[in-house]
Design an enzyme around this catalytic site. Structure first.
Site, PDB file in Angstrom:
ATOM      1  N   GLU A  29       0.693  -0.970  -0.034  1.00  0.00           N
ATOM      2  CA  GLU A  29      -0.121   0.108   0.013  1.00  0.00           C
ATOM      3  C   GLU A  29       0.720   1.108  -0.001  1.00  0.00           C
ATOM      4  O   GLU A  29       0.257   2.209  -0.528  1.00  0.00           O
ATOM      5  CB  GLU A  29      -1.038  -0.091   1.250  1.00  0.00           C
ATOM      6  CG  GLU A  29      -1.987  -1.041   1.273  1.00  0.00           C
ATOM      7  CD  GLU A  29      -3.297  -0.660   0.368  1.00  0.00           C
ATOM      8  OE1 GLU A  29      -3.186  -0.072  -0.579  1.00  0.00           O
ATOM      9  OE2 GLU A  29      -4.259  -1.523   0.830  1.00  0.00           O
ATOM     10  N   ARG A  86     -11.014  10.393  -4.578  1.00  0.00           N
ATOM     11  CA  ARG A  86     -10.489   9.315  -3.565  1.00  0.00           C
ATOM     12  C   ARG A  86     -10.599   8.113  -4.233  1.00  0.00           C
ATOM     13  O   ARG A  86      -9.802   7.279  -3.833  1.00  0.00           O
ATOM     14  CB  ARG A  86     -11.480   9.513  -2.414  1.00  0.00           C
ATOM     15  CG  ARG A  86     -11.104   8.291  -1.435  1.00  0.00           C
ATOM     16  CD  ARG A  86     -11.843   8.501   0.036  1.00  0.00           C
ATOM     17  NE  ARG A  86     -11.241   7.464   0.895  1.00  0.00           N
ATOM     18  CZ  ARG A  86     -11.453   7.409   2.133  1.00  0.00           C
ATOM     19  NH1 ARG A  86     -12.191   8.506   2.575  1.00  0.00           N
ATOM     20  NH2 ARG A  86     -10.936   6.480   2.912  1.00  0.00           N
ATOM     21  N   HIS A 123      -7.055  -2.376  -6.754  1.00  0.00           N
ATOM     22  CA  HIS A 123      -8.123  -3.148  -5.730  1.00  0.00           C
ATOM     23  C   HIS A 123      -9.117  -3.622  -6.255  1.00  0.00           C
ATOM     24  O   HIS A 123     -10.101  -4.407  -5.849  1.00  0.00           O
ATOM     25  CB  HIS A 123      -8.753  -1.860  -4.728  1.00  0.00           C
ATOM     26  CG  HIS A 123      -7.906  -1.500  -3.614  1.00  0.00           C
ATOM     27  ND1 HIS A 123      -6.477  -1.107  -3.813  1.00  0.00           N
ATOM     28  CD2 HIS A 123      -7.727  -1.861  -2.388  1.00  0.00           C
ATOM     29  CE1 HIS A 123      -5.662  -1.035  -2.856  1.00  0.00           C
ATOM     30  NE2 HIS A 123      -6.737  -1.336  -1.747  1.00  0.00           N
ATOM     31  N   HIS A 180      -9.487  -6.935  -4.928  1.00  0.00           N
ATOM     32  CA  HIS A 180     -10.401  -7.254  -3.788  1.00  0.00           C
ATOM     33  C   HIS A 180     -11.251  -8.701  -4.490  1.00  0.00           C
ATOM     34  O   HIS A 180     -11.768  -9.582  -3.564  1.00  0.00           O
ATOM     35  CB  HIS A 180     -11.772  -6.205  -3.670  1.00  0.00           C
ATOM     36  CG  HIS A 180     -11.474  -5.156  -2.861  1.00  0.00           C
ATOM     37  ND1 HIS A 180     -11.959  -4.016  -2.666  1.00  0.00           N
ATOM     38  CD2 HIS A 180     -10.264  -4.963  -1.746  1.00  0.00           C
ATOM     39  CE1 HIS A 180     -11.391  -3.279  -1.487  1.00  0.00           C
ATOM     40  NE2 HIS A 180     -10.442  -3.857  -1.104  1.00  0.00           N
ATOM     41  N   HIS A 235      -4.203  -8.860   2.029  1.00  0.00           N
ATOM     42  CA  HIS A 235      -4.728  -7.763   1.083  1.00  0.00           C
ATOM     43  C   HIS A 235      -3.602  -7.240   0.410  1.00  0.00           C
ATOM     44  O   HIS A 235      -3.952  -7.024  -0.658  1.00  0.00           O
ATOM     45  CB  HIS A 235      -5.391  -6.873   2.102  1.00  0.00           C
ATOM     46  CG  HIS A 235      -5.968  -5.380   1.547  1.00  0.00           C
ATOM     47  ND1 HIS A 235      -6.969  -5.648   0.741  1.00  0.00           N
ATOM     48  CD2 HIS A 235      -5.486  -4.286   1.460  1.00  0.00           C
ATOM     49  CE1 HIS A 235      -7.130  -4.297   0.289  1.00  0.00           C
ATOM     50  NE2 HIS A 235      -6.355  -3.588   0.893  1.00  0.00           N
TER      51      HIS A 235
HETATM   52  N1  LIG Z   1     -10.032   1.105   5.795  1.00  0.00           N
HETATM   53  C1  LIG Z   1      -9.231   1.399   4.993  1.00  0.00           C
HETATM   54  O1  LIG Z   1      -9.005   2.550   4.220  1.00  0.00           O
HETATM   55  C2  LIG Z   1      -8.328   0.196   4.312  1.00  0.00           C
HETATM   56  C3  LIG Z   1      -7.066   0.422   3.787  1.00  0.00           C
HETATM   57  C4  LIG Z   1      -6.264  -0.800   3.259  1.00  0.00           C
HETATM   58  C5  LIG Z   1      -6.411  -1.915   3.857  1.00  0.00           C
HETATM   59  N2  LIG Z   1      -7.693  -2.001   4.694  1.00  0.00           N
HETATM   60  C6  LIG Z   1      -8.089  -3.451   5.082  1.00  0.00           C
HETATM   61  O2  LIG Z   1      -7.134  -3.729   6.040  1.00  0.00           O
HETATM   62  C7  LIG Z   1      -7.057  -5.007   6.126  1.00  0.00           C
HETATM   63  C8  LIG Z   1      -5.585  -5.536   6.214  1.00  0.00           C
HETATM   64  O3  LIG Z   1      -4.958  -5.155   7.141  1.00  0.00           O
HETATM   65  P1  LIG Z   1      -3.358  -5.608   7.740  1.00  0.00           P
HETATM   66  O4  LIG Z   1      -2.687  -5.942   6.499  1.00  0.00           O
HETATM   67  O5  LIG Z   1      -3.041  -4.610   8.753  1.00  0.00           O
HETATM   68  O6  LIG Z   1      -4.135  -6.970   8.220  1.00  0.00           O
HETATM   69  P2  LIG Z   1      -4.254  -7.450   9.894  1.00  0.00           P
HETATM   70  O7  LIG Z   1      -4.936  -6.610  10.677  1.00  0.00           O
HETATM   71  O8  LIG Z   1      -4.920  -8.849   9.570  1.00  0.00           O
HETATM   72  O9  LIG Z   1      -3.025  -7.716  10.681  1.00  0.00           O
HETATM   73  C9  LIG Z   1      -2.031  -8.730   9.819  1.00  0.00           C
HETATM   74  C10 LIG Z   1      -1.528  -9.863  10.772  1.00  0.00           C
HETATM   75  O10 LIG Z   1      -0.375  -9.075  11.596  1.00  0.00           O
HETATM   76  C11 LIG Z   1      -0.770  -9.318  13.032  1.00  0.00           C
HETATM   77  N3  LIG Z   1      -0.303  -8.138  13.542  1.00  0.00           N
HETATM   78  C12 LIG Z   1      -0.674  -6.925  13.682  1.00  0.00           C
HETATM   79  N4  LIG Z   1       0.157  -6.184  14.147  1.00  0.00           N
HETATM   80  C13 LIG Z   1       0.886  -6.951  14.696  1.00  0.00           C
HETATM   81  C14 LIG Z   1       2.383  -6.438  15.345  1.00  0.00           C
HETATM   82  N5  LIG Z   1       2.893  -5.181  15.732  1.00  0.00           N
HETATM   83  N6  LIG Z   1       3.285  -7.610  15.695  1.00  0.00           N
HETATM   84  C15 LIG Z   1       2.997  -9.071  15.303  1.00  0.00           C
HETATM   85  N7  LIG Z   1       1.838  -9.230  14.556  1.00  0.00           N
HETATM   86  C16 LIG Z   1       1.047  -8.431  14.417  1.00  0.00           C
HETATM   87  C17 LIG Z   1      -2.139  -9.424  13.055  1.00  0.00           C
HETATM   88  O11 LIG Z   1      -2.569 -10.348  14.029  1.00  0.00           O
HETATM   89  C18 LIG Z   1      -2.508 -10.279  11.664  1.00  0.00           C
HETATM   90  O12 LIG Z   1      -2.171 -11.617  11.767  1.00  0.00           O
HETATM   91  C19 LIG Z   1      -7.791  -5.614   5.277  1.00  0.00           C
HETATM   92  O13 LIG Z   1      -9.074  -6.067   5.477  1.00  0.00           O
HETATM   93  C20 LIG Z   1      -8.098  -4.384   4.017  1.00  0.00           C
HETATM   94  O14 LIG Z   1      -9.406  -4.449   3.558  1.00  0.00           O
HETATM   95  C21 LIG Z   1      -8.649  -0.980   4.873  1.00  0.00           C
HETATM   96  O1  LIG Z   2      -9.137   4.818   1.836  1.00  0.00           O
HETATM   97  C1  LIG Z   2      -9.484   4.214   0.488  1.00  0.00           C
HETATM   98  O2  LIG Z   2     -10.550   5.107  -0.270  1.00  0.00           O
HETATM   99  C2  LIG Z   2      -9.039   3.215  -0.340  1.00  0.00           C
HETATM  100  O3  LIG Z   2      -9.297   2.787  -1.252  1.00  0.00           O
HETATM  101  C3  LIG Z   2      -7.910   2.668   0.600  1.00  0.00           C
HETATM  102  C4  LIG Z   2      -7.717   1.184   0.345  1.00  0.00           C
HETATM  103  O4  LIG Z   2      -6.568   0.700   0.320  1.00  0.00           O
HETATM  104  C5  LIG Z   2      -8.611   0.375   1.109  1.00  0.00           C
HETATM  105  O5  LIG Z   2      -8.324  -0.991   0.875  1.00  0.00           O
HETATM  106  C6  LIG Z   2      -9.991   0.463   0.972  1.00  0.00           C
HETATM  107  O6  LIG Z   2     -10.733  -0.278   2.063  1.00  0.00           O
HETATM  108  C7  LIG Z   2     -10.796   0.010  -0.119  1.00  0.00           C
HETATM  109  O7  LIG Z   2     -12.196   0.722  -0.204  1.00  0.00           O
HETATM  110  P1  LIG Z   2     -13.217   0.130  -0.920  1.00  0.00           P
HETATM  111  O8  LIG Z   2     -14.192   1.376  -0.869  1.00  0.00           O
HETATM  112  O9  LIG Z   2     -12.876  -0.104  -2.226  1.00  0.00           O
HETATM  113  O10 LIG Z   2     -13.904  -1.003  -0.082  1.00  0.00           O
HETATM  114 ZN   LIG Z   3      -6.109  -1.404   0.475  1.00  0.00          ZN
END
Ligand SMILES: NC(=O)c1ccc[n+]([C@@H]2O[C@H](COP(=O)([O-])OP(=O)(O)OC[C@H]3O[C@@H](n4cnc5c(N)ncnc54)[C@H](O)[C@@H]3O)[C@@H](O)[C@H]2O)c1
Ligand SMILES: O=C(O)C(=O)C[C@@H](O)[C@H](O)[C@H](O)COP(=O)(O)O
Ligand SMILES: [Zn+2]
Length: 364
Positions: free
Chosen positions: A186, A242, A249, A253, A266
């Protein structure tokens, strides 16, 4: 400690980034008006709880807060309606009311889940993001919160901004190598969509970042959060700009859903998705350099560039139709037009996308 602001008028909030800053969590909570009247609910996962939970609860308790915690299983499958209900049960049992605050302590899974609890509990209470993964420099900023449906990623969710983001980079030292690399995908995305100079820096510093060099990491996270906050500040609810944060993605996704949320991380799915966008760019007539540079950068981080051949192309195509950006029969793709620049393209044909998916299965 470095600081950025997500500029959203009265809902603006700070992102604090620094080594060891969790020690200051109590005073920052007080500074930002987080009340002490009811317990703070810390939502975390089993891996993070073992390593970092007591640090957070101890420092908050010392400042006079009372805390309760709820620990979910690690991994994407916790982003579900079932687990959401479990966390709401914990919130009710702990006596959280409308003035209460939820703390998301963990990666993007915990951030998205706890954020959606905060967005929906009593129609919305406050929350604080304490990210502990590299990937969460993206997920903790911007207020997208959601859980998944078996057929589609992030399909049940809301926009709900945190009160602040407290990014203690020392927590990242306990991350497994695969998670480090996936999180950096990312960061590469933030370079590719916005900033050619940052992208060059990322490629030159790939080894330092992968080996968690503290200075490189802080710089990369700061720049990544900066891109994210500039974009979100201009278009909070994804009415236009945005959408560029979705580079990689549309395909990514779909891959996560078809692989049942347990084969590809992810960041890995997004890495393959960014390869797909680079291939589409070339089909649309943009420079071949976009494809070669994207592949070289992703490989410098040891990220996957080939789509697992056993994932069925028809299933991937059908999952893409559930994407939030699919509307009125059109796929929307974020396509790089140069390194550091992208366009939002609504005219990509399904036939081209299918070709790209099949080609990605043959990628070296
Ligand atoms: N809301 C948004 O804008 C947005 C943006 C990008 C991704 N996402 C979402 O984020 C998720 C992926 O996040 P992620 O990659 O952080 O995954 P995650 O939260 O599953 O964490 C990854 C792994 O690392 C472990 N972990 C976390 N912190 C740790 C640490 N400090 N030390 C050791 N282990 C640790 C967790 O237990 C897990 O096993 C997806 O669901 C994706 O859709 C959301
Ligand atoms: O913040 C955003 O906007 C993003 O698209 C960040 C992405 O990295 C993230 O995975 C987000 O959750 C994707 O959004 P979605 O609306 O496609 O579910
Ligand atoms: Zn993402």
């Amino acid at each position: 400690m470095r600081e950025l602001t997500v500029d959203l008028g009265e809902r603006s909030y700070p992102i604090y980034i620094g080594h060891g800053i969790l020690a200051q969590a109590g005073e920052l909570f007080v500074k930002h008006g987080i009340g002490k009247g009811s317990p703070l609910l810390i939502v975390t996962d089993e891996h993070v709880a073992k390593r970092h939970l007591s640090k957070v609860s101890d420092t908050l308790e010392k400042t006079g807060y009372s805390t309760v915690s709820y620990t979910v299983a690690a991994g994407e499958r916790s982003k579900s309606l079932r687990v959401l209900e479990e966390v709401v049960t914990a919130a009710l049992q702990a006596g959280l009311d409308r003035k209460s605050t939820v703390i998301a302590l963990g990666g993007g899974v915990v951030g998205d889940l706890a954020g959606f609890v905060a967005a929906s509990y009593m129609r919305g209470i406050r929350f604080v993001q304490i990210p502990t993964t590299i990937l969460a420099h993206d997920s903790s900023v911007g207020g997208k919160v959601a859980v998944n449906h078996p057929l589609a990623k992030n399909i049940i969710g809301a926009f709900h901004q945190p009160e602040m983001v407290l990014y203690d980079t020392s927590t990242l030292q306990t991350l497994p190598d695969r998670e480090v690399r996936a999180g950096l995908a990312e960061m590469v995305k933030h370079g590719l969509i916005w900033d050619a100079e940052f992208t060059t820096w990322l490629e030159e510093n790939a080894q330092k970042l992968v080996s968690l060099d503290a200075a490189a990491l802080e710089h990369g996270l700061y720049q990544g959060c900066k891109v994210k906050s500039i974009v979100v500040s201009q278009d909070e609810k994804e009415n236009g700009l945005r959408a560029i944060l979705n580079l990689g993605h549309t395909i990514g996704h779909a891959l996560e859903a078809v692989a049942q949320y347990n084969e590809l991380l992810h960041g890995e799915a997004i890495s393959i998705g960014m390869m797909g966008s680079a291939k589409l760019a070339v089909k649309l007539g943009y420079s071949e350099h976009i494809y070669t540079a994207t592949k070289r950068i992703l490989q410098a981080f040891g990220l996957p560039t080939r789509l697992p051949a056993h994932l069925d192309t028809d299933a991937i195509m059908s999952a893409m139709m559930h994407d939030k950006k699919f509307s009125e029969g059109n796929m929307v793709f974020i396509v790089p037009t140069a390194i550091g620049k992208v366009e939002i393209n609504k005219n990509v044909s399904a036939a081209w996308v299918r070709d790209v998916v099949d080609e990605l299965k043959q990628e070296a």
